[in-house]
Write a protein that holds these residues in place. Structure first.
Motif, mmCIF file in Angstrom:
data_model
loop_
_atom_site.group_PDB
_atom_site.id
_atom_site.type_symbol
_atom_site.label_atom_id
_atom_site.label_comp_id
_atom_site.label_asym_id
_atom_site.label_seq_id
_atom_site.Cartn_x
_atom_site.Cartn_y
_atom_site.Cartn_z
ATOM 1 N N SER A 24 0.817 -1.219 0.000
ATOM 2 C CA SER A 24 0.000 0.000 0.000
ATOM 3 C C SER A 24 0.851 1.269 0.000
ATOM 4 N N PHE A 25 2.102 1.173 0.421
ATOM 5 C CA PHE A 25 2.983 2.342 0.454
ATOM 6 C C PHE A 25 3.803 2.488 -0.835
ATOM 7 N N TRP A 44 -2.429 5.272 -0.646
ATOM 8 C CA TRP A 44 -2.826 6.228 0.380
ATOM 9 C C TRP A 44 -3.166 7.609 -0.215
ATOM 10 N N LYS A 45 -2.958 7.785 -1.502
ATOM 11 C CA LYS A 45 -3.309 9.045 -2.155
ATOM 12 C C LYS A 45 -4.829 9.154 -2.282
ATOM 13 N N SER A 46 -5.354 10.317 -1.976
ATOM 14 C CA SER A 46 -6.803 10.507 -2.051
ATOM 15 C C SER A 46 -7.318 10.378 -3.478
ATOM 16 N N LEU A 52 -7.626 2.067 -1.344
ATOM 17 C CA LEU A 52 -7.081 1.674 -0.042
ATOM 18 C C LEU A 52 -8.084 0.868 0.790
ATOM 19 N N HIS A 56 -6.568 -3.004 0.394
ATOM 20 C CA HIS A 56 -5.574 -3.199 1.446
ATOM 21 C C HIS A 56 -6.205 -3.308 2.834
#
Length: 279
Positions: A24-25, A44-46, A52, A56
């Motif tokens: 996820s990163f 994790w980006k909007s 996400l 994940h």
């Protein structure tokens, strides 16, 4: 929480969840022709919502429910479905979402390492949970090896010494002097002493010292086939089922039956002990 109740399937599910978290990163999408790290976008980006929570976080929740079922009483359900079944459903949903996220319709973007790693981890998590529910022996086996049981030893006994009451060859019985002691001048110059039989007199049987029974020593064991565990009150009602590939602790013995303890702390009587494997 008893770590010995974890199985290899639980360990594999935890490992797949950790890989999913790492993915996820990483960059899920990257701009074509751009080599800079700022050209990519992770889960994790909007801008990539709801990637996400649908892949994940859903996979992490699935793994958590699957492993948490090991430390809950058997038969506990949420909305009529067991925790393991909830974990399987959510894991399959996460793998399905990860698969469709690989089809990017934008020509300016291409898939990054996070996209491929997310799909592999989500698919592996779903496969592990489903195969564990199917009872695959390789995944049902215990994650940690069972400890070897200690040999029973009488209280106060030193290693190498016999148990209290055991007779040794070449020594006289407890409390009865031998021939040398009877001929010793300090015992009356060989004359018959009070309480010892003389020649021609019938000998009275001497009481034998009773050897105490050895105490039961707890040990780990596994059953060759699935067997029921009955309640200790003698009602005949089964309280659990012992499955092959899992180690259980024998805490007492009633004749041929064993009093066994499951991973979640329940105790019951195992009446059929034939063919069990000691740890």
């Amino acid at each position: 929480m008893n770590n010995r109740s974890l199985t290899r399937g639980d360990g594999a599910a935890i490992g797949a969840a950790l890989v999913l978290l790492i993915a996820s990163f990483l960059n899920f999408y990257t701009l074509k022709g751009c080599s800079s790290d700022e050209c990519g976008a992770g889960a994790w980006k909007s801008e990539l919502f709801p990637l996400l929570p649908s892949v994940h976080l859903l996979g992490l929740i699935a793994a958590g429910l699957f492993v948490a079922a090991r430390f809950q009483p058997e038969g506990r359900k949420v909305l009529g479905i067991g925790l393991e079944q909830w974990g399987a459903v959510l894991a399959v949903a996460a793998a399905w979402d990860a698969l469709w996220s690989l089809f990017n319709g934008q020509e300016a973007w291409e898939l990054g390492a996070g996209a491929y790693l997310s799909f592999i981890a989500a698919a592996a998590l779903a496969a592990v949970i489903l195969l564990s529910l199917r009872g695959l022996p390789a995944l049902k086996a215990g994650l940690l090896p069972a400890p070897r049981p200690q040999q029973p030893q009488a209280f106060g006994q030193q290693p190498g010494q016999p148990y209290p009451g055991a007779q040794q060859t070449g020594q006289t019985g407890y409390g009865y002097p031998g021939q040398q002691a009877a001929q010793d001048p300090s015992f009356g110059g060989g004359a018959p002493q009070y309480g010892y039989p003389q020649q021609g007199q019938p000998q009275q049987p001497q009481p034998q010292e009773q050897q105490p029974a050895a105490e039961f020593a707890a040990f780990w064991f596994a059953v060759p086939v699935a067997r029921p565990l009955y309640a200790e009150d003698g009602s005949g009602a089964p309280i659990a089922e012992l499955t092959p590939g899992t180690w259980y602790l024998a805490v007492d013995q009633h004749g041929q039956a064993l009093v066994a303890q499951t991973q979640d702390g329940r105790r019951g009587v195992l009446q059929d002990t034939g063919g069990i494997q000691r740890g």
